[in-house]
Motif scaffolding. Structure first.
Motif, PDB file in Angstrom:
ATOM      1  N   LEU A  31      92.538  86.561  17.251  1.00 28.75           N
ATOM      2  CA  LEU A  31      91.881  86.618  18.273  1.00 28.75           C
ATOM      3  C   LEU A  31      90.462  85.828  16.925  1.00 28.75           C
ATOM      4  O   LEU A  31      89.276  85.691  18.079  1.00 28.75           O
ATOM      5  CB  LEU A  31      91.528  88.384  18.561  1.00 28.75           C
ATOM      6  CG  LEU A  31      92.491  88.760  19.273  1.00 28.75           C
ATOM      7  CD1 LEU A  31      92.019  89.811  19.198  1.00 28.75           C
ATOM      8  CD2 LEU A  31      91.442  87.931  21.071  1.00 28.75           C
ATOM      9  N   LYS A  90      90.428  83.696  15.450  1.00 30.27           N
ATOM     10  CA  LYS A  90      89.990  81.514  15.469  1.00 30.27           C
ATOM     11  C   LYS A  90      89.774  81.431  17.383  1.00 30.27           C
ATOM     12  O   LYS A  90      89.301  80.974  17.405  1.00 30.27           O
ATOM     13  CB  LYS A  90      91.542  81.735  15.388  1.00 30.27           C
ATOM     14  CG  LYS A  90      91.570  81.153  14.410  1.00 30.27           C
ATOM     15  CD  LYS A  90      91.178  80.613  13.285  1.00 30.27           C
ATOM     16  CE  LYS A  90      90.481  80.259  10.860  1.00 30.27           C
ATOM     17  NZ  LYS A  90      90.226  79.111  10.771  1.00 30.27           N
ATOM     18  N   ALA A  91      89.927  83.010  18.040  1.00 33.48           N
ATOM     19  CA  ALA A  91      89.230  82.004  19.890  1.00 33.48           C
ATOM     20  C   ALA A  91      88.298  82.646  19.165  1.00 33.48           C
ATOM     21  O   ALA A  91      87.650  81.602  19.901  1.00 33.48           O
ATOM     22  CB  ALA A  91      89.736  83.336  20.348  1.00 33.48           C
ATOM     23  N   CYS A  92      87.460  83.417  18.697  1.00 34.76           N
ATOM     24  CA  CYS A  92      85.880  83.404  18.438  1.00 34.76           C
ATOM     25  C   CYS A  92      84.937  82.996  18.405  1.00 34.76           C
ATOM     26  O   CYS A  92      84.254  82.016  18.665  1.00 34.76           O
ATOM     27  CB  CYS A  92      85.619  85.018  17.749  1.00 34.76           C
ATOM     28  SG  CYS A  92      86.274  86.322  18.383  1.00 34.76           S
ATOM     29  N   VAL A  93      85.585  81.684  16.969  1.00 36.57           N
ATOM     30  CA  VAL A  93      84.882  80.426  16.301  1.00 36.57           C
ATOM     31  C   VAL A  93      85.404  79.584  17.300  1.00 36.57           C
ATOM     32  O   VAL A  93      84.599  78.804  17.380  1.00 36.57           O
ATOM     33  CB  VAL A  93      85.901  80.493  14.838  1.00 36.57           C
ATOM     34  CG1 VAL A  93      85.151  78.799  14.129  1.00 36.57           C
ATOM     35  CG2 VAL A  93      85.534  81.484  14.478  1.00 36.57           C
ATOM     36  N   SER A  94      86.017  79.428  18.445  1.00 35.54           N
ATOM     37  CA  SER A  94      86.585  78.206  19.127  1.00 35.54           C
ATOM     38  C   SER A  94      85.729  78.861  19.738  1.00 35.54           C
ATOM     39  O   SER A  94      85.054  77.736  20.722  1.00 35.54           O
ATOM     40  CB  SER A  94      87.513  78.444  19.268  1.00 35.54           C
ATOM     41  OG  SER A  94      88.662  77.398  19.891  1.00 35.54           O
ATOM     42  N   LEU A  95      85.528  79.645  20.746  1.00 35.49           N
ATOM     43  CA  LEU A  95      84.691  80.052  21.762  1.00 35.49           C
ATOM     44  C   LEU A  95      82.847  79.947  21.261  1.00 35.49           C
ATOM     45  O   LEU A  95      82.544  79.254  22.036  1.00 35.49           O
ATOM     46  CB  LEU A  95      84.555  81.604  22.510  1.00 35.49           C
ATOM     47  CG  LEU A  95      84.053  82.198  23.525  1.00 35.49           C
ATOM     48  CD1 LEU A  95      84.697  80.717  24.573  1.00 35.49           C
ATOM     49  CD2 LEU A  95      84.495  83.290  23.889  1.00 35.49           C
TER      50      LEU A  95
END
Lengths: 291, 324
Positions: free
Chosen positions: A247, A249-254
């Motif tokens: 999650l 990394k998903a936030c950073v990616s987003l």
């Protein structure tokens, strides 16, 4: 992009497993990780260049990490230095050690066979080649997680948990509380170094500054994971840490994908974290109303 | 509550999928910049200008997606994993950005054009024979060390020792430092180099370095350059002039510098990128380029402070950048 999130999330998931031990179980704010992460990477990069099979370099990286944990533990337990400070001391010393091991600040391994790019993975058919990196990372992470789960169920594992929760239990059982702590720090830093080594194999270079902020990433992952799934008692805390890391990394990616000003990226990431944590809290409130 | 979590997660996925919806006829260029500071920003501006000169104009036929890693390695890697799949070309500024980009781009055959890399061979972005290891090429900002030494000799005929302060964590220091050590005896100098691990160590390092040397000369070290004001003040008190490595440092108070024009370096990089986009050559076929001519920048106020005079043969090619 989903592939990237999963790859990065699972690699840093191993790191989160390590921090789960120090932060959640031992209640030890271990700053060693900012240097043991690049330590694992340095060992892996240098040994890969020397021709050692990449998989074996991961193991060597882990041993190096365990030694780093041993040093922090020794300074804390035997020299009676405060937990935070003993981590800082090891972290500072390791900076030089890492530079010595690597020989220079940045060691690329583009030219050699790595764990994720070798004659075997190149021979794979296209449909699986895209996922071979992810599958390998998933495998390594799951093995680390399962071994840790198993360990926590052994007698030594129970002692470890007791050392953080209620230290006097350990003493009552006629066990040395200090050595339990040291073992915990060794396992934690071995995992952190493993994450560093896998990261180095995946990104194909070591850089002395790759450890900066590692502690923050790991802690955020553990906290996001354990907060979000607090009430799912069937779920192991190791699983929570891994999901937390994905999650994160998903936030950073987003935040990257939203195409906003580069300067604002960290702010967006922070807001996303907050959203997740607030969501976790809302959940708890609701449970209380039902009760 | 599960619903809320699910909602947030699906919202994130949706956003993630919706954002790269761009027109098909546009060329998407992802720019990964490792840090935010003057020289690198100039590289980026130059790159965009260089492409525009060749007919690739932002908004008309090219879309730029600019991401800055703010010196965070983990972020640089993640930016590369996001940008590479949805870009037709990647422009990577500074070494870690280029390594991260190449790692993801190598398999996908997305060309990577780098700039501001001091030592492409050392960073494994180019082979030792000057060929490229894949669809990657670009420009190097290797310092004009020889010109700098020649210039210092001309300005300070009696100087013997040059002090160099550098951070051990930055690879871009290794090659120029070796060159300094190698070339210094040719011009009758001795190099006293002092490695530090963080900017906070600079005052202590200068205390021990300044009494040993006749002047300081800067590398393109990002940390030392960030602390330049402090370096200048301490050196000024000790009566030792500081020589810079590019124009911005001279503007801030360095005596002089044989520096590169980063805007021009960026333009050169942009023209290389245009060649690849037009299909004239593949990135793998274009050898990486160095900027060979350096520019002499001088600061008259700083020169007067140390009683240094500009010899006539240098005066006609000197660019006076003294702040007004």
């Amino acid at each position: 992009m989903i592939l990237g999130i999963l790859e990065q999330g699972l690699i840093y998931g191993i790191l989160a497993l390590g921090l789960l031990i120090t932060y959640r179980i031992l209640d030890f704010p271990d700053l060693t990780v900012d240097s043991s992460f690049p330590l694992g990477a340095a060992v892996s990069a240098v040994l890969t260049l020397k021709g050692m099979p990449p998989a074996l370099t991961l193991f060597c990286g882990m041993v190096a990490g365990a030694l780093a944990g041993l040093v922090t533990g020794f300074i804390h337990v035997k020299c009676k230095v405060r937990d935070l400070l003993s981590g800082i001391i090891t972290m500072t010393a390791l900076y030089s050690v890492n530079l010595r091991i690597a020989g220079k600040a940045n060691v690329p391994i583009f030219g050699t066979e790595t764990l994720f790019r070798n004659s075997f993975t190149k021979a794979l058919p296209d449909w699986i080649a895209d996922y071979s990196t992810l599958i390998l990372i998933l495998l390594i992470t799951l093995i680390a997680k399962l071994l840790l789960d198993l360990f926590l169920k052994t007698k030594a594992g129970y002692l470890l948990r007791a050392a953080g929760d209620n230290a006097s239990v350990v003493t009552t059982l006629a066990k040395d509380q200090g050595s339990v702590k040291i073992i915990g720090l060794m396992i934690a830093n071995a995992l952190v170094a493993l994450a560093g080594a896998v990261m180095c194999q995946q990104q194909r270079f070591f850089d002395i500054s790759m450890g900066t902020g590692t502690m923050v990433i790991g802690l955020a992952s553990v906290i996001i994971g354990t907060n979000l799934f607090k009430n799912m008692t069937f779920m192991k805390s190791t699983t929570m840490a891994l999901i937390g890391s994905i999650l994160y990394k998903a936030c950073v990616s987003l935040a990257i994908s939203m195409g906003l000003e580069a300067t604002d990226m960290k702010l967006i990431t922070a807001v996303l974290f907050l959203l997740i944590l607030v969501a976790g809290q809302a959940k708890r409130k609701k449970v209380r109303i039902h009760a | 509550m599960k619903k809320l979590t699910a909602m947030i997660l699906s919202l994130m996925m949706l956003l993630a999928l919706a954002s790269p919806a761009l027109a098909d006829d546009m060329i998407n260029i992802g720019i990964i910049q490792f840090a935010e500071h003057g020289s690198l920003d100039n590289c980026r501006e130059g790159f965009i200008e260089g492409l525009a000169e060749e007919g690739f104009i932002e908004g008309q036929n090219v879309t730029f997606n600019l991401q800055n890693a703010q010196t965070d390695m983990a972020i640089a890697s993640q930016i590369a994993s996001v940008l590479v799949p949805k870009s037709d070309m990647i422009c990577a500024i500074a070494t870690p950005a280029a390594q991260a980009a190449f790692n993801y781009a190598q398999d996908e055959e997305v060309p990577v054009i780098y700039t501001a890399i001091t030592d492409p061979v050392g960073a494994a972005l180019a082979n030792a024979d000057g060929t490229n290891p894949g669809q990657i090429t670009g420009t190097s900002d290797l310092l004009a060390v020889e010109a700098q030494l020649k210039m210092i000799r001309a300005l300070m005929p009696d100087a013997k020792k040059i002090g160099i302060l550098y951070v051990t964590s930055e690879t871009n220091n290794t090659l120029p430092l070796n060159m300094y050590n190698e070339l210094a005896p040719v011009y009758g100098f001795e190099i006293v180099a002092k490695g530090i691990s963080a900017g906070a160590d600079i005052p202590l390092a200068l205390d021990s370095l300044l009494p040993q040397v006749d002047c300081l000369s800067n590398l393109t070290d990002n940390t030392v350059v960030s602390y330049l004001a402090m370096v200048l003040e301490m050196a000024g008190e000790a009566g030792k002039p500081v020589f810079g490595s590019e124009i911005e440092q001279v503007k801030l108070g360095c005596v002089a510098a044989e520096g590169l024009e980063y805007l021009e370096l960026g333009r050169q990089t942009g023209r290389m990128a245009a060649k690849v986009l037009k299909g004239e050559a593949k990135a793998s076929e274009i050898p990486f380029e160095l900027i060979t001519n350096s520019y002499l920048y001088v600061n008259k106020t700083a020169m007067a402070q140390f009683g240094i005079e500009l010899p006539a043969d240098l005066a006609d090619r000197a660019n006076d950048v003294t702040p007004q």
